[in-house]
Design an enzyme around this catalytic site. Structure first.
Site, PDB file in Angstrom:
ATOM      1  N   MET A   1       0.846  -1.183   0.000  1.00  0.00           N
ATOM      2  CA  MET A   1       0.000   0.000   0.000  1.00  0.00           C
ATOM      3  C   MET A   1       0.876   1.224   0.000  1.00  0.00           C
ATOM      4  O   MET A   1       1.703   1.393   0.878  1.00  0.00           O
ATOM      5  CB  MET A   1      -0.892  -0.023   1.244  1.00  0.00           C
ATOM      6  CG  MET A   1      -1.520   1.306   1.606  1.00  0.00           C
ATOM      7  SD  MET A   1      -2.615   1.170   3.023  1.00  0.00           S
ATOM      8  CE  MET A   1      -1.491   0.619   4.286  1.00  0.00           C
ATOM      9  N   VAL A 142       0.043  -9.095  -3.970  1.00  0.00           N
ATOM     10  CA  VAL A 142       0.419  -8.789  -2.595  1.00  0.00           C
ATOM     11  C   VAL A 142      -0.497  -7.722  -2.012  1.00  0.00           C
ATOM     12  O   VAL A 142      -0.945  -7.818  -0.868  1.00  0.00           O
ATOM     13  CB  VAL A 142       1.877  -8.298  -2.527  1.00  0.00           C
ATOM     14  CG1 VAL A 142       2.283  -8.005  -1.095  1.00  0.00           C
ATOM     15  CG2 VAL A 142       2.806  -9.320  -3.144  1.00  0.00           C
ATOM     16  N   GLU A 143      -0.792  -6.708  -2.795  1.00  0.00           N
ATOM     17  CA  GLU A 143      -1.548  -5.564  -2.292  1.00  0.00           C
ATOM     18  C   GLU A 143      -3.016  -5.893  -2.034  1.00  0.00           C
ATOM     19  O   GLU A 143      -3.569  -5.517  -0.996  1.00  0.00           O
ATOM     20  CB  GLU A 143      -1.455  -4.399  -3.287  1.00  0.00           C
ATOM     21  CG  GLU A 143      -0.102  -3.719  -3.318  1.00  0.00           C
ATOM     22  CD  GLU A 143       0.149  -2.877  -2.071  1.00  0.00           C
ATOM     23  OE1 GLU A 143      -0.787  -2.716  -1.263  1.00  0.00           O
ATOM     24  OE2 GLU A 143       1.275  -2.395  -1.899  1.00  0.00           O
ATOM     25  N   SER A 144      -3.661  -6.554  -2.965  1.00  0.00           N
ATOM     26  CA  SER A 144      -5.123  -6.697  -2.896  1.00  0.00           C
ATOM     27  C   SER A 144      -5.632  -8.068  -3.288  1.00  0.00           C
ATOM     28  O   SER A 144      -6.844  -8.280  -3.289  1.00  0.00           O
ATOM     29  CB  SER A 144      -5.762  -5.669  -3.836  1.00  0.00           C
ATOM     30  OG  SER A 144      -5.367  -5.929  -5.183  1.00  0.00           O
ATOM     31  N   TYR A 248       6.632  -7.845   3.200  1.00  0.00           N
ATOM     32  CA  TYR A 248       6.040  -7.372   1.941  1.00  0.00           C
ATOM     33  C   TYR A 248       6.889  -7.772   0.731  1.00  0.00           C
ATOM     34  O   TYR A 248       6.382  -8.380  -0.220  1.00  0.00           O
ATOM     35  CB  TYR A 248       5.895  -5.855   2.031  1.00  0.00           C
ATOM     36  CG  TYR A 248       5.279  -5.180   0.837  1.00  0.00           C
ATOM     37  CD1 TYR A 248       3.904  -5.119   0.688  1.00  0.00           C
ATOM     38  CD2 TYR A 248       6.073  -4.568  -0.131  1.00  0.00           C
ATOM     39  CE1 TYR A 248       3.323  -4.477  -0.398  1.00  0.00           C
ATOM     40  CE2 TYR A 248       5.514  -3.917  -1.212  1.00  0.00           C
ATOM     41  CZ  TYR A 248       4.144  -3.883  -1.341  1.00  0.00           C
ATOM     42  OH  TYR A 248       3.577  -3.248  -2.418  1.00  0.00           O
TER      43      TYR A 248
END
Length: 546
Positions: A1, A142-144, A248
């Site tokens: 993010m 990874v983000e969403s 991350y």
């Protein structure tokens, strides 16, 4: 993010980081994974082989001219991404742990691939056009997890999880009608712009750039300075960073490894053909999304999933005036749109202004905004007169037909009880209230209250908005009748002479400590006749004793 950029982050542009190679394992580098937390690993999988070199050694048999050529199988898009990987692989324990988590969940990987199917080609094209590492195209995993309506407790939205401030900084418009953070094409452009900027700031180190995309330039810069001052290596793996950020980059490495060569890990994953899926069409002006779906011959649900940036029943009256559509449906849409009367893009209603009404009240009634009413009716200000008429753009179908509009998503999210035995209270937001103050009143956390209403804890509240609050139903005394489904209702009670917390709690079958919490009463507070108290009563328990 992408985090909110603070003042100390601006120094990055003038002080690029020079990354020392001392103590850095040349095998280390980024790969990607999903928005879910990845679990523990127990064994080291084989290293990836160089796909490009394998392909270059293959012998291709060319059929004789007289033999009809067999049509080539569609090229796999994920294979195309893997061929442009540029981040070094890593056997760091953190990367292996994330990789192991993925390998144990092939069903999850297939779900992510299915969600990525409409969007991935568009993203890959832009990543390649910029000459960026292929792994960047997998960062939304990874983000969403490629969920277009993903919304985090930190107020990040969309495939690339932009927070509001960073989104605006990179040109993503956000208003009542439209949120560019969820616009697949616009957000992809903004995310890649931001990543390129970070990569320049960190002197070409993609691992540090990716860490900064998650934690912020200032956070990573301070970690680099600390290590340099202590004489320690300043590569990603050596820095002390926030816990989320330390996982991350390994997640991206793990996703890239597993997607790049699933057979190495004993997996057979779904494939995506390396062919265009979507195309952009111009609408020219605001259009009802149900009407647009009809013109294209697709469902409203599909149209929203391809264009998740639109919050309401229609596109933003001020643009963007464009839609992403399936490639094969675009010609039909253009033909039908050209044949349509421009006034047919929206439905209209003539509203007679009643005494006491203002633009805000009328706008809420018709699910639009005062600004639209002023624009459509050529009003210079907010002054309107009873008896006059306004032209109102309205949805062509019931609100429930726009299943993925912001309102309908919130209604569906708020309508699900967190657990059995809970009753719902509907709270109407009053002036000065926040999620924190409302949560305190009902004895729940602001994060939980936000989750029940498809919001983030930091979101602002509009006066008059309805919030769902789930409270545990009152415990029943032993030997009472079988448990009924709780139906909680908020009431305002006026204290009478002789009333006490004890008599009121007994009358309405609530607990004294709840009465105190609902009304911010301390142990020493006395009640006064005429005082107003808020109570949340189970109406089924009131009726059961009459």
């Amino acid at each position: 993010m992408p985090p909110e950029r603070s003042g100390d982050q601006t120094s990055m542009a003038t002080q690029p980081v020079t990354v020392s190679q001392a103590g850095v394992d040349p095998a280390l580098a980024p790969r990607s994974v999903d928005a879910m937390a990845l679990g523990a690993a127990t064994e080291s999988p084989p290293k990836l082989v160089d796909i490009a070199s394998d392909l270059s050694d293959e012998q291709v048999a060319i059929p004789p001219p007289s033999t009809p050529a067999t049509p080539a199988a569609p090229r796999d898009l994920i294979g195309r991404i893997a061929a442009t990987y540029a981040l070094p692989d890593s056997d760091h324990p953190r990367a292996l742990r994330e990789r192991t988590w993925l390998v144990k969940r092939p069903d999850y990987l297939d779900r992510v691939i299915e969600r990525a199917r409409p969007y991935l080609y568009l993203i890959v094209e832009e990543v390649e056009a910029r000459g960026m590492p292929g792994e960047i195209a997998l960062l939304p995993v990874v983000e969403s997890a490629f969920q277009p309506f993903a919304y985090s407790h930190g107020r990040a939205a969309g495939l690339w999880q932009f927070i509001p401030s960073t989104g605006r900084m990179y040109g993503l418009k956000q208003n009542w009608w439209y949120d560019g953070r969820r616009d697949v094409k616009a957000a992809t452009t903004a995310a890649l712009d931001y990543l390129e900027k970070l990569n320049r700031d960190f002197n070409g180190d993609w691992l540090l750039s990716l860490a900064a995309y998650n934690a912020g330039e200032g956070t990573v810069m301070r970690a680099v300075k600390r290590n340099r001052k202590a004489g320690k290596p300043i590569d990603f793996w050596s820095l002390k960073l926030p816990r989320e950020t330390t996982a991350y980059v390994p997640k991206l490495l793990a996703v890239s490894a597993v997607f790049g060569q699933p057979e190495t890990f004993g997996l057979t994953l779904s494939t995506i053909d390396d062919t265009p899926v979507l195309t952009e069409v111009e609408t020219g002006s605001q259009i009802d999304l149900a009407r647009a779906a009809d013109l294209a011959g697709i469902s409203v649900d599909e149209l929203y999933r391809l264009n998740p940036g639109f919050n309401r029943w229609a596109t933003d009256p001020d643009g963007p005036h464009r839609l992403l559509l399936p490639l094969e449906r675009a010609p039909t849409f253009r033909t039908e749109l050209a044949a349509l009367d421009p006034n047919g893009l929206l439905h209209w209603r003539r509203h007679k202004i009643r005494p006491g009404e203002n633009l805000g009240v009328i706008a809420r009634r018709y699910h639009t905004t005062p600004a639209v009413l002023r624009q459509v009716n050529q009003l210079d200000g907010n002054l309107i007169r009873a008896g006059h008429h306004l032209l109102i753009p309205i949805a062509s179908k019931p609100a429930s037909s726009y299943v993925l509009s912001a309102n309908q998503r919130q209604i569906r999210g708020a309508g699900k009880p967190p657990k059995s035995g809970s009753g719902k209270v509907t709270h109407t937001v009053r002036s000065g209230e926040s999620l924190w103050s409302i949560g305190r009143r009902y004895g729940v956390s602001s994060r939980r209250l936000a989750g029940w209403n498809s919001m983030a804890p930091g979101d602002t509240l509009a006066i008059g908005r309805k919030l769902s609050v789930w409270l545990p139903s009152q415990a029943q005394p032993a030997g009472s009748a079988p448990t009924r489904t709780a139906k909680l209702q908020s009431i305002r009670y006026t204290v009478r002479p002789g009333d006490s917390l004890s008599t009121i709690s007994a009358r309405f079958k609530v607990r004294i400590r709840d009465l105190r919490r609902w009304n911010n009463l301390g142990s020493s507070n006395l009640l006064h006749p005429g005082q107003k108290l808020t109570l949340h009563v189970d109406v089924t328990r009131q009726a059961s004793t009459r």
